[in-house]
Design a protein around this motif. Structure first.
Motif, PDB file in Angstrom:
ATOM      1  N   LEU A   1      -3.336  -4.547   2.059  1.00 24.52           N
ATOM      2  CA  LEU A   1      -1.650  -5.160   2.045  1.00 24.52           C
ATOM      3  C   LEU A   1      -1.275  -6.221   1.443  1.00 24.52           C
ATOM      4  N   GLY A   2      -0.553  -5.893   0.657  1.00 25.66           N
ATOM      5  CA  GLY A   2      -0.604  -8.073  -0.103  1.00 25.66           C
ATOM      6  C   GLY A   2      -1.492  -7.970  -1.173  1.00 25.66           C
ATOM      7  N   THR A   3      -1.965  -6.805  -2.363  1.00 28.26           N
ATOM      8  CA  THR A   3      -2.248  -6.361  -2.958  1.00 28.26           C
ATOM      9  C   THR A   3      -2.590  -7.933  -4.757  1.00 28.26           C
ATOM     10  N   GLY A   4      -1.641  -7.726  -4.480  1.00 30.56           N
ATOM     11  CA  GLY A   4      -1.229  -9.456  -6.155  1.00 30.56           C
ATOM     12  C   GLY A   4      -1.886  -8.641  -7.113  1.00 30.56           C
ATOM     13  N   SER A   5      -2.790  -8.891  -8.247  1.00 30.86           N
ATOM     14  CA  SER A   5      -3.684  -8.219  -8.719  1.00 30.86           C
ATOM     15  C   SER A   5      -4.181  -7.369  -8.907  1.00 30.86           C
ATOM     16  N   GLY A   6      -4.378  -7.016  -7.384  1.00 29.36           N
ATOM     17  CA  GLY A   6      -5.121  -5.270  -6.946  1.00 29.36           C
ATOM     18  C   GLY A   6      -6.061  -5.766  -6.848  1.00 29.36           C
ATOM     19  N   ALA A   7      -7.062  -6.923  -7.493  1.00 32.67           N
ATOM     20  CA  ALA A   7      -8.419  -7.376  -6.971  1.00 32.67           C
ATOM     21  C   ALA A   7      -8.716  -6.804  -5.564  1.00 32.67           C
ATOM     22  N   ILE A   8      -8.677  -6.931  -4.553  1.00 32.88           N
ATOM     23  CA  ILE A   8      -9.067  -6.491  -3.372  1.00 32.88           C
ATOM     24  C   ILE A   8      -9.546  -4.832  -2.850  1.00 32.88           C
ATOM     25  N   ALA A   9      -8.124  -4.403  -3.328  1.00 31.70           N
ATOM     26  CA  ALA A   9      -8.176  -2.841  -3.305  1.00 31.70           C
ATOM     27  C   ALA A   9      -8.875  -1.965  -4.564  1.00 31.70           C
ATOM     28  N   LEU A  10      -9.449  -2.593  -5.854  1.00 32.25           N
ATOM     29  CA  LEU A  10      -9.831  -2.122  -7.176  1.00 32.25           C
ATOM     30  C   LEU A  10     -11.446  -2.447  -7.080  1.00 32.25           C
ATOM     31  N   ALA A  11     -11.698  -3.197  -6.084  1.00 36.35           N
ATOM     32  CA  ALA A  11     -12.913  -3.457  -6.149  1.00 36.35           C
ATOM     33  C   ALA A  11     -13.603  -2.700  -5.286  1.00 36.35           C
ATOM     34  N   ILE A  12     -12.608  -2.450  -3.999  1.00 39.79           N
ATOM     35  CA  ILE A  12     -12.987  -1.538  -2.522  1.00 39.79           C
ATOM     36  C   ILE A  12     -13.469  -0.448  -3.298  1.00 39.79           C
ATOM     37  N   ALA A  13     -12.702  -0.107  -4.150  1.00 36.26           N
ATOM     38  CA  ALA A  13     -11.911   1.513  -4.509  1.00 36.26           C
ATOM     39  C   ALA A  13     -12.950   1.915  -5.584  1.00 36.26           C
ATOM     40  N   ARG A  14     -13.315   0.926  -6.504  1.00 40.73           N
ATOM     41  CA  ARG A  14     -14.731   0.988  -7.626  1.00 40.73           C
ATOM     42  C   ARG A  14     -16.332   1.206  -6.670  1.00 40.73           C
ATOM     43  N   GLU A  15     -16.115   0.632  -6.113  1.00 38.38           N
ATOM     44  CA  GLU A  15     -17.431   0.762  -5.231  1.00 38.38           C
ATOM     45  C   GLU A  15     -17.405   2.483  -4.358  1.00 38.38           C
ATOM     46  N   CYS A  16     -16.598   2.142  -3.847  1.00 38.98           N
ATOM     47  CA  CYS A  16     -16.314   3.709  -2.621  1.00 38.98           C
ATOM     48  C   CYS A  16     -15.457   4.583  -3.454  1.00 38.98           C
ATOM     49  N   PRO A  17     -15.959   5.629  -4.303  1.00 34.83           N
ATOM     50  CA  PRO A  17     -15.474   6.679  -4.995  1.00 34.83           C
ATOM     51  C   PRO A  17     -14.745   7.201  -3.948  1.00 34.83           C
ATOM     52  N   HIS A  18     -15.117   7.758  -3.279  1.00 37.45           N
ATOM     53  CA  HIS A  18     -14.674   8.674  -2.033  1.00 37.45           C
ATOM     54  C   HIS A  18     -13.639   8.046  -1.182  1.00 37.45           C
ATOM     55  N   ALA A  19     -13.508   6.671  -0.887  1.00 40.49           N
ATOM     56  CA  ALA A  19     -12.555   6.496  -0.016  1.00 40.49           C
ATOM     57  C   ALA A  19     -11.397   6.265  -0.726  1.00 40.49           C
ATOM     58  N   ARG A  20     -10.022   6.703  -0.089  1.00 51.29           N
ATOM     59  CA  ARG A  20      -9.198   6.986  -0.926  1.00 51.29           C
ATOM     60  C   ARG A  20      -7.657   5.401  -0.398  1.00 51.29           C
ATOM     61  N   LEU A  21      -7.622   4.365  -1.387  1.00 53.92           N
ATOM     62  CA  LEU A  21      -7.372   3.211  -1.067  1.00 53.92           C
ATOM     63  C   LEU A  21      -5.344   3.665  -1.449  1.00 53.92           C
ATOM     64  N   LEU A  22      -4.726   2.325   0.076  1.00 51.02           N
ATOM     65  CA  LEU A  22      -3.008   2.443  -0.576  1.00 51.02           C
ATOM     66  C   LEU A  22      -3.376   0.619  -0.237  1.00 51.02           C
ATOM     67  N   ALA A  23      -2.616   0.490  -1.115  1.00 50.97           N
ATOM     68  CA  ALA A  23      -2.288  -0.995  -1.702  1.00 50.97           C
ATOM     69  C   ALA A  23      -0.751  -1.630  -1.779  1.00 50.97           C
ATOM     70  N   THR A  24      -0.032  -2.721  -1.278  1.00 53.14           N
ATOM     71  CA  THR A  24       1.021  -2.601  -1.076  1.00 53.14           C
ATOM     72  C   THR A  24       1.113  -4.259  -1.371  1.00 53.14           C
ATOM     73  N   ASP A  25       2.526  -4.500  -2.043  1.00 45.95           N
ATOM     74  CA  ASP A  25       2.693  -5.806  -2.598  1.00 45.95           C
ATOM     75  C   ASP A  25       4.576  -6.290  -1.974  1.00 45.95           C
ATOM     76  N   ALA A  26       4.942  -7.124  -1.614  1.00 46.30           N
ATOM     77  CA  ALA A  26       7.017  -7.373  -1.678  1.00 46.30           C
ATOM     78  C   ALA A  26       6.634  -7.458  -3.127  1.00 46.30           C
ATOM     79  N   SER A  27       5.698  -7.987  -3.623  1.00 46.92           N
ATOM     80  CA  SER A  27       6.657  -7.651  -5.206  1.00 46.92           C
ATOM     81  C   SER A  27       6.408  -6.752  -6.403  1.00 46.92           C
ATOM     82  N   ALA A  28       7.711  -6.658  -6.692  1.00 47.30           N
ATOM     83  CA  ALA A  28       7.547  -4.716  -7.395  1.00 47.30           C
ATOM     84  C   ALA A  28       6.880  -6.018  -8.441  1.00 47.30           C
ATOM     85  N   ALA A  29       7.229  -7.288  -9.083  1.00 38.99           N
ATOM     86  CA  ALA A  29       6.065  -7.123 -10.466  1.00 38.99           C
ATOM     87  C   ALA A  29       4.746  -7.919  -9.960  1.00 38.99           C
ATOM     88  N   ALA A  30       4.585  -8.269  -9.190  1.00 43.40           N
ATOM     89  CA  ALA A  30       2.535  -7.402  -8.875  1.00 43.40           C
ATOM     90  C   ALA A  30       1.993  -6.371  -8.949  1.00 43.40           C
TER      91      ALA A  30
END
Ligand code: GLN
Length: 278
Positions: free
Chosen positions: A114-143
């Motif tokens: 939640l509040g992924t910003g640049s996507g840093a946390i979601a992308l790091a988890i997703a890269r380490e766990c290719p079997h996981a399904r990530l949903l990343a949100t942000d309130a900012s369309a620009a982010a």
């Protein structure tokens, strides 16, 4: 024409930081820092020298290096960052480590960032766990636009991005793990007017009088979006561990804990949604 060596020395003096001067010169020339060392006698094209001088002046006025170069490394990823996103911090890698340790090894666990910003946390988890399904949100369309570009550039396929104010757009969605690096600085904290923070989005940093407004919303909201036994894990300030644990316990989470970063400061807290008892 000025030489690489001269430009570097001048900027190092101006910025009182040789490493930053080298990062900015390498960026202005489109070369690596090791290239600079091997070519210190090369003449620099006046247009490039002027572009470099402008970057040095912006840095001297306080703009963060990551916004000037447009990228920052996090985990094993190279991420684009813009003033629409917080600049990923090294200490946030602790959140990634703990999240990975809590992910079920079997199946295809669902994870929300939640509040992924640049996507840093979601992308790091997703890269380490290719079997996981990530949903990343942000309130900012620009982010979110930046985060989507980072997923594509780093070839991370297992993250879906959704514009949402915390859980607002996640009706009916349930996760094995919810993670967040929310804003957690008190609105009147003088640090907001200092250093890099002056240039970062206030909406990603400040959160009400005690800095805990968004953490409260996430703790309460996550209960309806975690599977039984699912974990909530979030980052907070060094002095917010006690308050975070109290809020988690008051909301009925179990196995509540706080963990320290490499500098031994409280940095993340979490808890587990209890199983429904008959
Ligand atoms: N860790 C950041 C800082 O204090 C704050 C990030 C946040 O609010 N999530 O500089």
């Amino acid at each position: 024409m000025p030489e690489v060596r001269q430009l570097l020395a001048g900027a190092a003096t101006r910025l009182r930081d040789r490493a930053e001067a080298a990062i900015l010169l390498a960026h202005a020339l489109g070369k690596s820092r090791s290239w600079l060392l091997a070519h210190s006698d090369d003449a620099v094209d006046p247009t490039d020298a002027a572009a470099f001088a402008a970057l040095v002046e912006r840095r001297a006025a306080g703009e963060p290096v990551a916004y000037l170069t447009g990228h920052r490394g996090f985990w094993t990823l190279e991420l684009e960052v813009t003033p629409a996103t917080l600049i990923p911090r090294a200490e946030t890698e602790l959140l990634v480590e703990r999240a990975l340790a809590m992910l079920p090894r079997q199946g295809a666990p669902r994870v929300a960032d939640l509040g992924t910003g640049s996507g840093a946390i979601a992308l790091a988890i997703a890269r380490e766990c290719p079997h996981a399904r990530l949903l990343a949100t942000d309130a900012s369309a620009a982010a979110l636009a930046v985060a989507r570009r980072n997923a594509a550039a780093n070839r991370v396929p297992n993250v879906v991005f959704i514009e949402s104010d915390w859980f607002a757009a996640l009706e009916g969605e349930c996760f094995d793990l919810v993670v967040s690096n929310p804003p957690y600085i008190a609105a009147d904290d003088p640090h907001l007017a200092q250093g890099d923070l002056r240039f970062e989005p206030a909406s990603a940093l400040a959160s009400g009088p005690d800095g805990l407004d968004d953490i409260r919303r996430i703790i309460v909201g996550a209960r309806a979006h975690l599977v039984e036994g699912g974990w909530l894990l979030f980052e907070h300030g060094w002095d917010q561990g006690g308050a975070a644990r109290e809020l988690l316990e008051a909301a009925g989470y179990e196995e509540v804990f706080t963990a320290q970063d490499l500098e031994q400061r409280d940095r993340i807290s979490g808890g587990r949604r209890p199983s429904n008892r008959p």
